[in-house]
Design a protein around this motif. Structure first.
Motif, PDB file in Angstrom:
ATOM      1  N   ASN A  98       0.817  -1.224   0.000  1.00 41.13           N
ATOM      2  CA  ASN A  98       0.000   0.000   0.000  1.00 41.13           C
ATOM      3  C   ASN A  98       0.848   1.269   0.000  1.00 41.13           C
ATOM      4  OD1 ASN A  98      -2.403  -1.399  -0.077  1.00 41.13           O
ATOM      5  ND2 ASN A  98      -2.895  -1.116   2.089  1.00 41.13           N
ATOM      6  N   THR A 103      -9.970   4.073   1.622  1.00 39.69           N
ATOM      7  CA  THR A 103      -9.120   3.765   2.777  1.00 39.69           C
ATOM      8  C   THR A 103      -7.966   4.754   2.813  1.00 39.69           C
ATOM      9  OG1 THR A 103      -9.674   1.411   2.565  1.00 39.69           O
ATOM     10  CG2 THR A 103      -7.734   1.990   3.900  1.00 39.69           C
ATOM     11  N   ASP A 104      -7.939   5.598   3.813  1.00 37.09           N
ATOM     12  CA  ASP A 104      -6.943   6.663   3.881  1.00 37.09           C
ATOM     13  C   ASP A 104      -5.525   6.077   3.962  1.00 37.09           C
ATOM     14  OD1 ASP A 104      -5.981   9.242   3.972  1.00 37.09           O
ATOM     15  OD2 ASP A 104      -6.256   9.459   6.134  1.00 37.09           O
ATOM     16  N   ASN A 119     -12.008   1.722  -2.306  1.00 35.63           N
ATOM     17  CA  ASN A 119     -12.575   0.559  -1.622  1.00 35.63           C
ATOM     18  C   ASN A 119     -13.946   0.271  -2.213  1.00 35.63           C
ATOM     19  OD1 ASN A 119     -13.896  -1.197   0.264  1.00 35.63           O
ATOM     20  ND2 ASN A 119     -12.423  -0.582   1.833  1.00 35.63           N
TER      21      ASN A 119
END
Length: 510
Positions: free
Chosen positions: A277, A359-360, A376
């Protein structure tokens, strides 16, 4: 007026004109080379006018009053003076954006959305790329047709592999073979705008957008782009957006600024992440990035029924496109998300929902690397009847302290023309106003001043993209420096902080 050419390419085109006017007659007759341009009309297009100036019309668009054509260099100045013409700019070049990719489908929770019965059914996705291998067993059932703008025919077969790979990530079938796409029941339009080497003209991209709008596409995915901005391309994207089409574009793979068309406000710009990520080293970034998605070693469909891995923001983009298709296939009617009450997902509503459910990643809130975060898909389609998260795009947070705003971008382009025996020069300043999260601010009043070769105080209001443009007075036989300075910005509920400006002033030298 003289030739109106898009910003940085003005000088280049003038040099091309000078070259063609000075070559020997015999050489000119042998070559007869023409310059590819985008001709924008003030009202209706007039192809006969272009032909009368020795031009060959390549595309006549219907979503904007413009044509793509090839013109003799010496005809550009003459045609630009015609009162029917708004402006002429060069036809830019774009490239597909890939190296070598279906952990990504699981990472964006597309499989959970599919398990909940959301599969993209009924949504038409136009893939503007190198074409699609529409005979591939993982794509064939979802293929809706298309067009080949490279060879001007109805057979958009992929002769590269890039477009087929992108299509698989969007909508590879759930058929117990090969790979699974994010939206396995979405329909696919193959709009071939790039050739076998991966190159494509801006005029072909515009033609592809035009075709997609005319064929009622819901989503346009563009894993292509170039470094030069084009007003014609921007207008085409804006008009498609205003017609209810969601546009998704790759941020680019140079590790620098976001490329075009992804950099336009009407396009969702996507950066690439790896399996941890983390933004990849080569992914472009900037305030235009809206979402991040998996883009490293992504497995997807390849021509001739094969499968393979590719990396790039080109591979990240179809993950977001698939999430868009999943969301648009849900029923928005009667929910709090249908802000205009028309019973369908509009581009602004799609973006707001995806932004509020992403999703931060990285710095808290929106940032230049990940935008609002990792898209997401399951979070976006889940609990749609519930109250949405506060609008992260339009509504400033409630606080007794005004939200900070500043100059996010300031560019200054030198312009010139020759009229008779005299040369005239001027400059065009483009100012973009953003808040602390990098969100552009429309309706901000920007004050500035010109100094040097000409002096003047100016003011203007930012458009929907948070941008305002100022043009200086023309100077005869310019020799010296022309400077533009931002002297102030005002907007309700915002406080201007000049210490955060990317630039407060810029100069050009003639």
């Amino acid at each position: 007026m003289g030739v109106t050419i898009g910003k940085q390419t003005k000088l280049l085109v003038m040099l091309m004109i000078m070259f063609f006017l000075t070559v020997p007659a015999s050489a000119a007759q042998e070559k007869q080379e023409k310059v590819p341009v985008l001709i924008n009309f003030k009202e209706k297009t007039d192809t006969e006018l272009v032909k009368a100036h020795g031009g060959n019309v390549k595309h006549e668009y219907t979503i904007i009053p413009a044509v793509a054509a090839e013109l003799p260099p010496q005809a550009i100045d003459a045609l630009s003076k015609n009162p029917k013409i708004d402006f002429i700019e060069p036809d830019g070049q774009a490239q597909i954006l890939a190296d070598e990719i279906p952990w990504g489908i699981a990472r964006i929770d597309a499989t959970a959305a599919q398990s909940a019965g959301v599969t993209g059914n009924g949504i038409k996705v136009a893939v503007l790329d190198t074409g699609i291998d529409y005979n591939h067993p993982d794509l064939k059932a979802n293929y809706l047709g298309g067009y080949d703008f490279v060879n001007a025919d109805n057979d958009p077969m992929d002769d590269h592999s890039h477009g087929t790979h992108v299509a698989g990530t969007v909508a590879a079938l759930s058929n117990d073979i090969g790979v699974l796409g994010a939206a396995p029941q979405a329909g696919l339009y193959a709009v071939k705008v790039a050739d076998s080497s991966g190159s494509c003209s801006y005029s072909n991209i515009i033609a592809g957008i035009n075709w997609a709008v005319n064929n009622n596409a819901n989503v346009i995915t563009m894993s292509i782009g170039g470094t030069a901005s084009s007003s014609t391309l921007q207008n085409a994207c804006n008009n498609a957006y205003n017609n209810g089409v969601v546009l998704v574009g790759a941020a680019g793979n140079s590790g620098g600024a976001v490329i075009y068309p992804a950099a336009y406000y009407s396009v969702i710009a996507v950066s690439a992440t790896d399996s941890t990520n983390t933004k990849t080293s080569w992914s472009c970034y900037g305030p235009q990035v809206e979402f991040a998605a998996p883009g490293s070693s992504i497995k997807s469909t390849m021509p001739d029924g094969l499968y393979g891995y590719k990396s790039g923001t080109s591979m990240a983009t179809p993950h977001v496109t698939g999430a868009v298709a999943l969301l648009m296939s849900t029923d928005i009617a009667g929910t709090v998300h249908d802000t205009n009450g028309n019973g369908k997902w509009d581009p602004a509503e799609v973006r707001l929902r995806l932004q509020s459910t992403a999703t931060d990643l990285g710095a808290s809130g929106r940032d230049n690397y990940y935008g609002y975060g990792l898209v997401n898909a399951y979070a976006a389609v889940r609990d749609l009847s519930s109250t949405p998260v506060d609008d992260p795009v339009v509504t400033p947070p409630e606080s007794s302290t005004p939200v900070v705003m500043y100059v996010g971008e300031l560019s200054l382009e030198q312009q010139s023309k020759v009229s008779g025996k005299n040369t005239f020069g001027w400059a065009v300043a483009t100012v973009q106003v953003v808040d602390a999260d990098g969100k552009t601010i429309p309706g901000a009043s920007v004050a500035g001043s010109w100094s040097g070769l000409t002096a003047a105080a100016v003011s203007g209001t930012t458009d929907a993209n948070g941008v305002v443009v100022f043009t200086s007075a023309q100077v005869k036989k310019p020799k010296g420096t022309l400077t533009f300075t931002v002297t102030g910005i005002t907007c309700d509920e915002y406080a201007y902080d000049p210490t955060q400006n990317a630039y407060s002033a810029k100069s050009v030298t003639f």
